[in-house]
Design a protein around this motif. Structure first.
Motif, short mmCIF file in Angstrom:
data_model
loop_
_atom_site.label_atom_id
_atom_site.label_comp_id
_atom_site.label_asym_id
_atom_site.label_seq_id
_atom_site.Cartn_x
_atom_site.Cartn_y
_atom_site.Cartn_z
N ASP A 255 0.94 -1.21 -0.12
CA ASP A 255 0.06 0.17 0.10
C ASP A 255 1.08 1.21 0.05
O ASP A 255 0.45 2.17 -0.63
N LEU A 256 1.88 1.14 0.54
CA LEU A 256 2.68 2.52 0.64
C LEU A 256 3.53 2.42 -0.51
O LEU A 256 3.67 3.69 -0.87
N LEU A 257 3.91 1.41 -1.20
CA LEU A 257 4.57 1.73 -2.69
C LEU A 257 3.58 2.18 -3.43
O LEU A 257 3.51 3.13 -4.42
N PHE A 258 2.21 1.68 -3.63
CA PHE A 258 1.30 2.17 -4.47
C PHE A 258 0.90 3.89 -4.11
O PHE A 258 0.59 4.41 -5.11
N ALA A 259 1.25 4.28 -2.92
CA ALA A 259 1.01 5.65 -2.59
C ALA A 259 2.18 6.33 -2.70
O ALA A 259 2.25 7.71 -2.67
N SER A 260 3.01 5.71 -3.56
CA SER A 260 4.44 6.48 -3.79
C SER A 260 4.74 7.00 -5.29
O SER A 260 4.02 6.43 -6.19
N ASP A 261 5.64 7.57 -5.57
CA ASP A 261 5.87 8.24 -6.96
C ASP A 261 7.28 7.62 -7.39
O ASP A 261 7.59 7.32 -8.58
N LEU A 262 8.26 7.37 -6.56
CA LEU A 262 9.64 6.89 -7.00
C LEU A 262 10.34 6.34 -5.97
O LEU A 262 10.47 6.65 -4.88
N TYR A 263 10.90 5.12 -6.07
CA TYR A 263 11.74 4.29 -5.31
C TYR A 263 13.30 4.88 -5.32
O TYR A 263 13.85 4.72 -6.44
N VAL A 264 13.63 5.16 -4.25
CA VAL A 264 15.13 5.78 -4.24
C VAL A 264 15.89 4.65 -3.16
O VAL A 264 15.62 4.90 -1.98
N LEU A 274 15.19 -7.67 -3.58
CA LEU A 274 13.78 -7.98 -3.89
C LEU A 274 12.84 -6.54 -3.70
O LEU A 274 11.77 -6.56 -4.56
N SER A 275 13.14 -5.57 -2.71
CA SER A 275 12.21 -4.22 -2.77
C SER A 275 12.24 -3.74 -4.13
O SER A 275 11.40 -2.98 -4.29
N TYR A 276 13.32 -3.81 -4.98
CA TYR A 276 13.32 -3.02 -6.38
C TYR A 276 12.21 -3.74 -7.13
O TYR A 276 11.58 -3.17 -7.81
N LEU A 277 12.02 -5.08 -7.02
CA LEU A 277 11.31 -5.81 -7.90
C LEU A 277 9.65 -5.46 -7.07
O LEU A 277 8.88 -4.97 -7.95
N GLU A 278 9.48 -5.22 -6.04
CA GLU A 278 8.40 -4.93 -5.37
C GLU A 278 7.79 -3.47 -5.77
O GLU A 278 6.74 -3.14 -6.17
N ALA A 279 8.76 -2.75 -5.78
CA ALA A 279 8.50 -1.16 -6.35
C ALA A 279 8.07 -1.08 -7.54
O ALA A 279 7.14 -0.28 -7.91
N GLN A 280 8.78 -1.91 -8.60
CA GLN A 280 8.31 -1.80 -9.93
C GLN A 280 7.12 -2.34 -10.08
O GLN A 280 6.48 -1.91 -10.90
N ALA A 281 6.82 -3.33 -9.34
CA ALA A 281 5.35 -3.98 -9.40
C ALA A 281 4.25 -3.08 -8.98
O ALA A 281 3.36 -3.25 -9.58
N ALA A 282 4.63 -2.21 -8.17
CA ALA A 282 3.75 -1.08 -8.04
C ALA A 282 3.63 0.07 -8.72
O ALA A 282 3.01 1.09 -8.54
N GLY A 283 4.52 0.02 -9.84
CA GLY A 283 4.33 1.01 -10.98
C GLY A 283 5.40 2.17 -10.80
O GLY A 283 5.23 3.15 -11.27
N LEU A 284 6.32 1.90 -10.17
CA LEU A 284 7.34 2.74 -9.35
C LEU A 284 8.55 2.68 -10.37
O LEU A 284 9.23 1.82 -10.32
N PRO A 285 8.99 3.80 -10.99
CA PRO A 285 10.54 3.76 -11.43
C PRO A 285 11.62 3.93 -10.28
O PRO A 285 11.10 4.19 -9.06
N VAL A 286 12.86 3.40 -10.58
CA VAL A 286 13.56 3.32 -9.60
C VAL A 286 15.02 4.29 -9.64
O VAL A 286 15.47 4.36 -10.87
N VAL A 287 15.52 4.68 -8.49
CA VAL A 287 16.96 5.41 -8.79
C VAL A 287 17.70 4.57 -7.92
O VAL A 287 17.55 4.38 -6.75
N ALA A 288 18.84 3.65 -8.61
CA ALA A 288 19.81 3.13 -7.71
C ALA A 288 21.32 3.03 -8.30
O ALA A 288 21.31 3.79 -9.22
#
Length: 365
Positions: A255-264, A274-288
């Motif tokens: 739910d928190l990922l869905f409510a966010s815009d960018l995974y950093v 694995l958190s990168y995959l979860e973030a992307q599954a929620a539709g978040l682009p990633v900065v890493a």
């Protein structure tokens, strides 16, 4: 098949959450999706943080007791059809499975085994020898990253290898991603502990200080023994921009990922993350960072931006670039979600595992 499952680093039943525990549990689910009957064979944690001959001898004695116990159990109830060991490496080798698999003539399988020749010294040498012997014996060594496969193949060229890319249970991410409104909502999900995780927190805090001129908030999901040190690393940032939500249940994290815009998350030393995959599954682009196993789970310039290791300025610039380009952010997020749901789901992993078992394990049994 009846499969005896063992994770020497951390049992799937261990009370402390981690990526290792999560992956062990998902491997079990993937094997069950294939129709296999899976039983956790041992709770022995064969982990030695510090190298010492005494620690290795103690673990060997505990392993011998487990071998004797399982021999008695299998002598009366019959052995399983295969032994499956998840994540044996120099700090936590499998000191049980190879002996049992050899003694009962059943296939031995490893997943995410790793080998580095620079560890072949001192008290770690015996553990390294056990890893190498297990890799040679294995009907197949299932590798999650090209980096791990390369290390194994260079050291044990006679081994048998197959690839299974990191995956997640994507069922929690079937909702609809939300679009950004107002200040950008950044998020990071990670345990708070010394070492690589602390290094990533420090780098993230330093990078965010370079983009404090643009509006954003950061939600930090996680807890651990280094919590106070982590919060201190962010002390120079405006407190109103930070939300410390602590450890959350998997459903709440989704739910928190869905409510966010960018995974950093810099990802210092991440095996893959694995958190990168979860973030992307929620539709978040990633900065890493483009370091360790991170490129195995984030596609640079497609599902996120990967920057050079330890380059705080470019990490900050990548955040600025995505927050300033709504079209790129939306495209990356869409690709990220499609990438995980179609290629890195539990179902996709089960299909790949079944192919591997058909090619290597059933043939060896």
């Amino acid at each position: 098949m009846r499969i005896a499952f063992y994770a020497p680093l951390k049992s799937p039943d261990h009370p402390v959450p981690s990526g290792d525990r999560q992956m062990a549990r998902m491997l079990i689910e993937a094997l069950r999706l294939c129709g296999h009957e899976v039983e956790i064979s041992s709770q022995l944690r064969a982990y030695s943080r510090e190298a010492s001959d005494a620690a290795y001898l103690d673990l060997s004695k505990q392993a011998e007791a487990e071998i004797a116990r399982l021999r008695r159990k299998w002598a009366s109830g019959g052995p399983p059809d295969a032994w499956f060991c998840y994540h044996p490496y120099y700090k936590s080798p499998d000191l049980i499975g190879p002996a049992l698999a050899g003694g009962f003539s059943i296939p031995y399988v490893t997943a995410e085994s790793s080998y580095s020749s620079r560890r072949n010294e001192g008290a770690r040498k015996l553990a390294q020898e056990a890893i190498a012997a297990g890799a040679r014996q294995a009907a197949v060594n299932i590798c999650f990253t090209a980096r791990d496969r390369k290390g194994l193949e260079e050291a044990i060229p006679e081994g048998r290898y197959a690839m299974l890319p990191p995956f997640i249970d994507a069922a929690r991410f079937e909702g609809t991603p939300r679009k950004m409104q107002g200040a950008a909502r950044l998020i990071a999900v990670a345990m708070m502990r010394p070492g690589d995780k602390m290094d990533s927190y420090r780098m993230l805090a330093a990078a965010l200080q370079l983009v404090v001129d643009i509006p954003w908030t950061l939600t930090v999901v996680g807890d651990g023994p280094a919590r106070a040190e982590v919060q201190q690393a962010f002390a120079a940032l405006p407190a109103e921009r930070l939300a410390w939500v602590g450890e959350n249940a998997p459903e709440a994290v989704a739910d928190l990922l869905f409510a966010s815009d960018l995974y950093v998350w810099p990802g210092c030393g991440e095996a893959y993350g694995l958190s990168y995959l979860e973030a992307q599954a929620a539709g978040l682009p990633v900065v890493a960072q483009a370091t360790a196993g991170v490129p195995e789970v984030v596609r640079n310039e497609e599902t996120g931006l990967l920057t050079a290791a330890s380059d705080i300025a470019h990490f900050a610039e990548a955040i600025r670039r995505l927050l300033g380009n709504a079209a790129m952010r939306a495209e990356f997020g869409s690709r990220a979600r499609r990438f995980v749901l179609e290629e890195r789901s539990l179902t996709a992993a089960a299909q790949r595992l079944e192919t591997i078992f058909g090619a290597f394990v059933r043939r060896a049994g």
